[in-house]
Write a protein that holds these residues in place. Structure first.
Motif, short mmCIF file in Angstrom:
data_model
loop_
_atom_site.label_atom_id
_atom_site.label_comp_id
_atom_site.label_asym_id
_atom_site.label_seq_id
_atom_site.Cartn_x
_atom_site.Cartn_y
_atom_site.Cartn_z
N ALA A 50 0.85 -1.30 0.19
CA ALA A 50 -0.12 -0.02 0.06
C ALA A 50 0.99 1.17 0.16
O ALA A 50 0.41 2.20 -0.73
CB ALA A 50 -1.11 -0.05 1.13
N LEU A 51 1.97 1.31 0.70
CA LEU A 51 2.84 2.31 0.91
C LEU A 51 3.39 2.51 -0.41
O LEU A 51 3.37 3.76 -0.84
CB LEU A 51 3.82 2.17 1.96
N VAL A 52 4.31 1.53 -1.17
CA VAL A 52 4.58 1.52 -2.46
C VAL A 52 3.75 2.09 -3.65
O VAL A 52 4.29 3.09 -4.33
CB VAL A 52 5.40 0.28 -3.00
N GLN A 53 2.75 1.80 -3.34
CA GLN A 53 1.81 2.06 -4.53
C GLN A 53 1.48 3.81 -4.55
O GLN A 53 1.10 4.28 -5.55
CB GLN A 53 0.28 1.44 -4.38
N GLN A 54 1.72 4.37 -3.39
CA GLN A 54 1.10 5.80 -3.17
C GLN A 54 2.46 6.56 -3.71
O GLN A 54 1.90 7.81 -4.00
CB GLN A 54 1.05 6.14 -1.71
N ALA A 55 3.66 6.16 -3.76
CA ALA A 55 4.89 6.82 -4.45
C ALA A 55 4.66 7.08 -5.87
O ALA A 55 4.21 5.97 -6.43
CB ALA A 55 6.14 6.24 -3.91
N LYS A 56 5.18 8.08 -6.43
CA LYS A 56 5.30 8.17 -7.62
C LYS A 56 6.57 7.46 -8.11
O LYS A 56 7.44 7.06 -7.28
CB LYS A 56 5.72 9.58 -7.91
N PRO A 57 6.56 6.94 -9.41
CA PRO A 57 7.69 6.15 -9.99
C PRO A 57 9.23 7.21 -9.63
O PRO A 57 9.32 8.53 -9.92
CB PRO A 57 7.77 6.26 -11.50
N GLY A 58 10.01 6.69 -9.08
CA GLY A 58 11.06 7.52 -8.72
C GLY A 58 11.10 7.94 -7.36
O GLY A 58 12.05 8.75 -6.58
N GLY A 59 9.77 7.84 -6.56
CA GLY A 59 9.69 8.51 -5.33
C GLY A 59 10.10 7.50 -4.12
O GLY A 59 10.25 6.40 -4.41
N GLU A 60 10.50 7.95 -3.08
CA GLU A 60 11.17 7.37 -2.04
C GLU A 60 10.22 6.85 -0.92
O GLU A 60 9.20 7.74 -0.65
CB GLU A 60 12.06 8.32 -1.39
N ILE A 61 10.13 5.83 -0.37
CA ILE A 61 9.35 5.17 0.74
C ILE A 61 10.51 4.93 1.82
O ILE A 61 11.62 4.04 1.61
CB ILE A 61 8.60 4.02 0.36
N VAL A 62 10.29 5.15 3.02
CA VAL A 62 11.13 4.89 4.28
C VAL A 62 9.95 4.21 5.33
O VAL A 62 9.12 5.02 5.62
CB VAL A 62 11.66 5.95 4.68
N VAL A 63 10.48 3.31 5.86
CA VAL A 63 9.90 2.64 7.03
C VAL A 63 10.70 2.21 8.23
O VAL A 63 11.95 2.00 8.22
CB VAL A 63 9.04 1.55 6.57
N ASP A 64 10.25 2.24 9.44
CA ASP A 64 11.21 1.63 10.56
C ASP A 64 10.00 0.55 11.00
O ASP A 64 8.64 0.53 10.91
CB ASP A 64 11.53 2.40 11.52
N PHE A 65 10.46 -0.40 11.77
CA PHE A 65 9.74 -1.42 12.31
C PHE A 65 10.44 -2.14 13.50
O PHE A 65 11.81 -2.21 13.76
CB PHE A 65 9.20 -2.47 11.23
N TYR A 66 9.73 -3.08 14.41
CA TYR A 66 10.32 -3.81 15.16
C TYR A 66 10.95 -5.10 14.70
O TYR A 66 10.54 -5.71 13.88
CB TYR A 66 9.34 -4.54 16.50
N PRO A 67 12.39 -5.25 14.94
CA PRO A 67 13.12 -6.19 14.21
C PRO A 67 13.26 -7.48 15.15
O PRO A 67 13.05 -7.35 16.47
CB PRO A 67 14.64 -5.61 14.33
N ILE A 68 13.43 -8.38 14.18
CA ILE A 68 13.58 -9.78 15.13
C ILE A 68 15.35 -9.95 14.89
O ILE A 68 15.91 -9.90 13.85
CB ILE A 68 13.33 -11.07 14.06
N LYS A 69 15.70 -9.90 16.20
CA LYS A 69 17.42 -10.02 16.16
C LYS A 69 17.88 -11.35 16.48
O LYS A 69 19.08 -11.61 16.32
CB LYS A 69 17.70 -9.11 17.28
N GLY A 70 17.04 -12.24 16.60
CA GLY A 70 17.31 -13.78 17.03
C GLY A 70 16.30 -14.51 17.62
O GLY A 70 15.48 -13.98 17.71
#
Length: 311
Positions: free
Chosen positions: A162-182
């Motif tokens: 859904a996020l990618v679809q909102q960006a123009k071609p060449g537009g940037e998307i940045v996300v953060d999230f809870y990581p699995i470290k192990g």
């Protein structure tokens, strides 16, 4: 060119004045969804994480570190923020960049955001809508960011799509999230207790945290002092030592701890991910990954971040 606002169900284009605007917010959905806890917490802790209210610059540091953008990058840009909460990053964009911001949250936290940022007028377009039914035409935005949200959505990869679809071609998307470290990531009090706490009434859970937070903070720091810091993962409290600025007063530390602990134990969804897996999701959904890893910010803090460009 202005971003086209569309009806999420019919996908028909709407005049900007057509959606019902209540308390400064375009309402594209009704309440009663899986984000109710976030509406509750941000209307309780409306100003806690707002830089201008806390006399900190933590949100400012985190935003620019994670995005790797500058104010110059956002000159004339249409920016989409998904999952704005009380508006900590909304404020950063509006006060430190020249961008026009379209900000969305699924919960009624939008009301807290409007209280914090509504004075910016037409530079802020604030919507209550689902990440899966965003009220904008595809390919609309120069920049898209989503912080502190994806792990709390029902379908992580569908959210990325859904996020990618909102960006123009060449537009940037940045996300953060809870990581699995192990393998040990889910071996802690949060994931052991969440099956019960996420079903509790929000006011009851908050009172329970408030009644116990003082001894939990003391126990957390004591265990670190005596070399047992690894065991603090089994205390039903957030990571007090490493989650907050060192400059917080005792009173503010208590407030931030209550907020973060409620934020951990109340959401319906909590789905941490491996960074490499999130990068692959972006690639499958039309994003060319430019960065995937941990980004440091503040003093000793870091976030799992993926940046991508819309192909």
């Amino acid at each position: 060119m202005a971003v086209k606002i569309i009806h999420p169900a019919s996908r028909a284009e709407l005049d900007e004045n057509a959606p019902e605007k209540i308390n400064g917010v375009y309402r594209m959905t009704e309440g009663g969804n899986y984000t109710g806890n976030f509406g509750y917490q941000w209307n309780k802790f409306t100003e806690t994480q707002i830089d201008s209210k806390s006399n900190l610059d933590l949100s400012l540091q985190r935003f620019f570190a994670e995005t790797n953008w500058t104010a110059a990058h956002l000159e004339g840009a249409a920016v989409l923020e998904v999952g704005s909460g009380a508006g900590r990053f909304t404020q950063v964009v509006l006060e430190h960049t020249p961008a026009t911001l379209y900000s969305v949250d699924y919960s009624n936290a939008v009301e807290a955001n409007f209280r914090n940022n509504g004075h910016h007028g037409e530079r802020l377009k604030l919507f209550q809508a689902s990440i899966y039914e965003l009220p904008f035409a595809p390919d609309s935005f120069d920049k898209v960011f989503c912080f502190g949200v994806l792990q709390h959505t029902p379908d992580f990869e569908a959210s990325i799509a859904a996020l990618v679809q909102q960006a123009k071609p060449g537009g940037e998307i940045v996300v953060d999230f809870y990581p699995i470290k192990g393998w040990w990531t889910k071996l802690n009090a949060k994931y052991l207790l969440r099956p019960f706490t996420k079903r509790m009434r929000h006011d009851r859970l908050l009172r329970l945290i408030e009644r116990n937070v003082d001894w939990l903070i003391s126990a957390h720091f004591l265990m670190h002092r005596i070399g047992l810091g690894v065991l603090t993962r089994f205390l039903p409290v957030c990571n007090v030592k490493d989650s907050f600025p060192k400059s917080l007063s005792r009173e503010k530390l208590r407030e931030w701890t209550i907020l973060d602990t409620f934020d951990q134990y109340s959401p319906e969804h909590d789905h941490p991910q491996r960074i490499a897996d999130v990068a692959m999701m972006f690639e499958r959904q039309g994003g060319a990954v430019t960065f995937a890893g941990f980004v440091p910010y503040g003093t000793g803090m870091s976030a799992a971040v993926v940046r991508a460009v819309r192909r």
